[in-house]
Design an enzyme around this catalytic site. Sequence first.
Site, PDB file in Angstrom:
ATOM      1  CD  GLU A   1      -3.786   2.948   1.072  1.00  0.00           C
ATOM      2  OE1 GLU A   1      -2.790   3.157   1.749  1.00  0.00           O
ATOM      3  OE2 GLU A   1      -3.989   3.660   0.087  1.00  0.00           O
TER       4      GLU A   1
ATOM      5  CE  LYS B   1      -0.247   6.657   2.613  1.00  0.00           C
ATOM      6  NZ  LYS B   1      -1.412   6.042   2.226  1.00  0.00           N
TER       7      LYS B   1
ATOM      8  CG  ASP C   1      14.784  -1.391   7.865  1.00  0.00           C
ATOM      9  OD1 ASP C   1      13.719  -0.697   8.170  1.00  0.00           O
ATOM     10  OD2 ASP C   1      15.767  -1.142   8.697  1.00  0.00           O
TER      11      ASP C   1
ATOM     12  CG  HIS D   1      -9.907   4.425  -2.863  1.00  0.00           C
ATOM     13  ND1 HIS D   1      -9.547   5.088  -1.983  1.00  0.00           N
ATOM     14  CD2 HIS D   1      -9.167   3.928  -3.577  1.00  0.00           C
ATOM     15  CE1 HIS D   1      -8.300   4.974  -1.776  1.00  0.00           C
ATOM     16  NE2 HIS D   1      -7.940   4.306  -2.921  1.00  0.00           N
TER      17      HIS D   1
END
Length: 424
Positions: free
Chosen positions: A80, A265, A281, A379
């Site tokens: 990302e 998130k 993990d 972005h």
Amino acid sequence: MKSSFSGFYKLSPQERLAAVVKETGISEEDAKKIAEPSLPVELADKMVENVIGTYTLPMGVALNFIINGKDVIIPMVTEEPSVIAAASNSAKMARMTGGFTTSFTGPIMIAQVQIVDVPAPEFAKSAILQHKEDIRKICNDKDPVLVKFGGGFHDLDVRIIETKAGTMVILHLLVNVGDAMGANAVNSMAEAVAPYVEQITGGKVYLRILSNLATYRLARASAVYKKESLSKTGDPVEGAQIVDKILEAYAFAAADPYRAATHNKGIMNGITAAVIATGNDTRAIESGAHSYAAIKGRYTSLTVWEKDANGDLVGTIEVPMAVGLVGGATKTHPGAQAAVKILGVKTAAELAQIYAAVGLAQNLAAIKALATEGIQRGHMKLHARTVAASVGAEGEVLEEIVKTMIRDKNVNAVYAKELMEKFS
Ligand code: MEV
């Protein structure tokens, strides 16, 4: 060692790696594990099943982090855009007050033993508690190496729960797993105690498996963001307004699970990218984080943002962090080995605390952007760089193309090609 470089983003990947090598003192051999695709297929074939090849992702470094007074360069692996830049930016703002302060509750992992068909659950619970020393012995006999390194059985807890299938007695083995992630150690112990537990409770043991809701393995981080550090021009008045907007953004996440899911998130954008870089993990960490976010019965924010007496923004995060330094991909994956060297950590506890700081930094970057200019502008700039690079642009020409595409609000490969011809 420093973690702050000016114009780092303008360097080539090779030059950036050279700067990291120089600063951290990692060996050329370790640097090579990052510079070249690092996982040989023969090794991959030993890691998982039905291997047909390997799959690579970009590794970058988050800069500017000071954690407990020490500069740290943090490798991150993610697909990302913006994540690494945002973490670095946020850490830069936190430097003004000395960066991040962290703590860790200790590497205590829970293994669950599910006991069903128990004739007298309360009586069974007492029996387990009374036989704690026998259970300790069975667990520790299962992993003498862990015990030798100071780990092993720590304590136990017994819960009685009502389920669709009736009353169950749930034994929690609390195990100090030291520098391991600990899954193998605790799962083996849970399996080893099962026959004895059946014997003393009169019930039947079914599941014997760790819980990813690692509530005894919490990493905490906090930071103070001076209000003026939040303003691009260093203006305390604008900074104060941004503090208030960030507090509104936080209040939204704290109150609403739909927003909290996205807020968290964003936190995990940073944590997961850093966790995968050391071969840990990621699913365990994600599962732990999200279940912890709901531990009070309603899903909410993993971070808390407040305003201190000076009107500065203060943030904290508390998150389960079951990461290890020994065993698994952390030991076998060459890229992960090199990432651990860059971090310079010696214990899994240090690693866990770095990850908490990354989560807090990442969250601040996201909610600051959302509460002010929105995230699309940043972005777009990064997207424009990727598009310009995809048509072969480099250096000053690339910068010129990026600027022009953004100015013209026309970011695509066709236009980038056109500009490439014009500027080169
Ligand atoms: C995007 O990957 C992450 C954000 O949506 C996080 C957030 O909304 O807080 C920007």
